[in-house]
Design a protein around this motif. Sequence first.
Motif, PDB file in Angstrom:
ATOM      1  N   VAL A 124       0.834  -1.201   0.000  1.00 31.19           N
ATOM      2  CA  VAL A 124       0.000   0.000   0.000  1.00 31.19           C
ATOM      3  C   VAL A 124       0.869   1.252   0.000  1.00 31.19           C
ATOM      4  O   VAL A 124       1.835   1.350   0.769  1.00 31.19           O
ATOM      5  CB  VAL A 124      -0.931   0.025   1.233  1.00 31.19           C
ATOM      6  CG1 VAL A 124      -1.659   1.365   1.349  1.00 31.19           C
ATOM      7  CG2 VAL A 124      -1.935  -1.120   1.176  1.00 31.19           C
ATOM      8  N   HIS A 125       0.503   2.201  -0.872  1.00 30.63           N
ATOM      9  CA  HIS A 125       1.061   3.551  -0.830  1.00 30.63           C
ATOM     10  C   HIS A 125       0.088   4.404  -0.007  1.00 30.63           C
ATOM     11  O   HIS A 125      -0.948   4.842  -0.521  1.00 30.63           O
ATOM     12  CB  HIS A 125       1.194   4.143  -2.235  1.00 30.63           C
ATOM     13  CG  HIS A 125       2.239   3.515  -3.084  1.00 30.63           C
ATOM     14  ND1 HIS A 125       3.583   3.544  -2.749  1.00 30.63           N
ATOM     15  CD2 HIS A 125       2.160   2.851  -4.269  1.00 30.63           C
ATOM     16  CE1 HIS A 125       4.281   2.933  -3.708  1.00 30.63           C
ATOM     17  NE2 HIS A 125       3.432   2.509  -4.620  1.00 30.63           N
ATOM     18  N   ARG A 126       0.405   4.647   1.242  1.00 36.44           N
ATOM     19  CA  ARG A 126      -0.504   5.418   2.091  1.00 36.44           C
ATOM     20  C   ARG A 126      -0.519   6.891   1.665  1.00 36.44           C
ATOM     21  O   ARG A 126       0.528   7.490   1.404  1.00 36.44           O
ATOM     22  CB  ARG A 126      -0.093   5.324   3.557  1.00 36.44           C
ATOM     23  CG  ARG A 126      -0.945   6.210   4.475  1.00 36.44           C
ATOM     24  CD  ARG A 126      -0.479   6.168   5.909  1.00 36.44           C
ATOM     25  NE  ARG A 126      -0.864   4.913   6.555  1.00 36.44           N
ATOM     26  CZ  ARG A 126      -0.541   4.603   7.821  1.00 36.44           C
ATOM     27  NH1 ARG A 126       0.183   5.459   8.544  1.00 36.44           N
ATOM     28  NH2 ARG A 126      -0.925   3.463   8.342  1.00 36.44           N
ATOM     29  N   ALA A 151      -7.751   2.139  -5.486  1.00 38.98           N
ATOM     30  CA  ALA A 151      -7.919   2.953  -4.292  1.00 38.98           C
ATOM     31  C   ALA A 151      -8.426   2.097  -3.136  1.00 38.98           C
ATOM     32  O   ALA A 151      -9.316   1.266  -3.308  1.00 38.98           O
ATOM     33  CB  ALA A 151      -8.903   4.086  -4.571  1.00 38.98           C
ATOM     34  N   VAL A 152      -7.821   2.291  -1.963  1.00 36.68           N
ATOM     35  CA  VAL A 152      -8.271   1.660  -0.727  1.00 36.68           C
ATOM     36  C   VAL A 152      -8.347   2.763   0.332  1.00 36.68           C
ATOM     37  O   VAL A 152      -7.994   3.908   0.079  1.00 36.68           O
ATOM     38  CB  VAL A 152      -7.312   0.530  -0.279  1.00 36.68           C
ATOM     39  CG1 VAL A 152      -7.328  -0.615  -1.285  1.00 36.68           C
ATOM     40  CG2 VAL A 152      -5.882   1.055  -0.107  1.00 36.68           C
ATOM     41  N   ALA A 153      -8.814   2.398   1.518  1.00 36.21           N
ATOM     42  CA  ALA A 153      -9.008   3.403   2.560  1.00 36.21           C
ATOM     43  C   ALA A 153      -7.727   4.169   2.872  1.00 36.21           C
ATOM     44  O   ALA A 153      -7.750   5.387   3.105  1.00 36.21           O
ATOM     45  CB  ALA A 153      -9.553   2.736   3.822  1.00 36.21           C
ATOM     46  N   GLU A 154      -6.589   3.469   2.850  1.00 36.21           N
ATOM     47  CA  GLU A 154      -5.318   4.105   3.204  1.00 36.21           C
ATOM     48  C   GLU A 154      -4.701   4.913   2.079  1.00 36.21           C
ATOM     49  O   GLU A 154      -3.918   5.831   2.312  1.00 36.21           O
ATOM     50  CB  GLU A 154      -4.308   3.047   3.662  1.00 36.21           C
ATOM     51  CG  GLU A 154      -4.531   2.510   5.051  1.00 36.21           C
ATOM     52  CD  GLU A 154      -3.383   1.617   5.457  1.00 36.21           C
ATOM     53  OE1 GLU A 154      -2.496   2.066   6.214  1.00 36.21           O
ATOM     54  OE2 GLU A 154      -3.361   0.456   5.008  1.00 36.21           O
TER      55      GLU A 154
END
Length: 304
Positions: free
Chosen positions: A84-86, A105-108
């Motif tokens: 993940v790239h936060r 896209a994810v929450a982070e």
Amino acid sequence: MIVVGSGVVGLTTAVVLAESGRRVRVWAREPAERTTSAVAGGLWWPYRIEPEPLVGAWALESLAVFGELADRPEETGVRLVDGVHRGTRLDELGAWAGRVPGLRAVAEGLAARLPVIDMPVHLAWLRERLARAGGVVEVREVADLAAVPAPVVVNCTGLGARSLVPDPAVRPVRGQLVVVENPGITTWFTSVGHSRDTSTYFIPQPGGLLLGGTAEEDDWSLDPDPATAETIVARCAVVRPEIAGARVLDHRVGLRPVREAVRLEREPLPGGRVLVHDYGHGGAGVTVAWGCAREAAGLAFPAA
């Protein structure tokens, strides 16, 4: 022909040229295992490199190659790893991001399964592949590119181009890493601001978990700073607490060759000879290596 520089860009360029039937020698001041490439984190992703439209095309071309090389990880050093790239959003990136398979896209932030390259293994594999294609690597100091005795010279000297060309636009951006015994982490993670001098990331490699990092502009020091190392571990441990107790195995420092734009162009030399420049890849030399190598080969030997 002679390729000057034995980092990932130089060796990849030499491989592309040799496999196209050219007789290639690589001249390098130091062996590949002592270059900046050898201490790179190895995660495929454009970082501190411009211009984005060109970088995106080079990176995607390289991504396709790494996807194939990941079928033989023990040999090539390339694996596909989730992470993940936060804090990164798709609308902040160029059009290239829409062509990265599985980037979502994810929450982070953004999640993807991307190539992670074990750089010492990969550099050794590139050198062996070059040898199979008839190329040779020689430890040679170059003081004047125009004096290199070859009809075609490719300049892949990275930060060395600052004094060799000379090109004062090439500047060091210092990166420090800490390698720890992996406490069982199998995914990569980044939280990186392209304008900040610190970042937080960890990348699982066969030899340990790589923790980072720094991006200190115009800092030439290759000596690891103990206080910086402590803060790197602490930042990573906020994300994964088990990192706090991991045994430290090594400290690494590399100087990224940053420029306002990658220099990839053809320059005529006296006597009908040709000099091709391919340097200034910042923090993304491995990410764009194959795309830039193919373009450099095309500049060296334009199609009729």
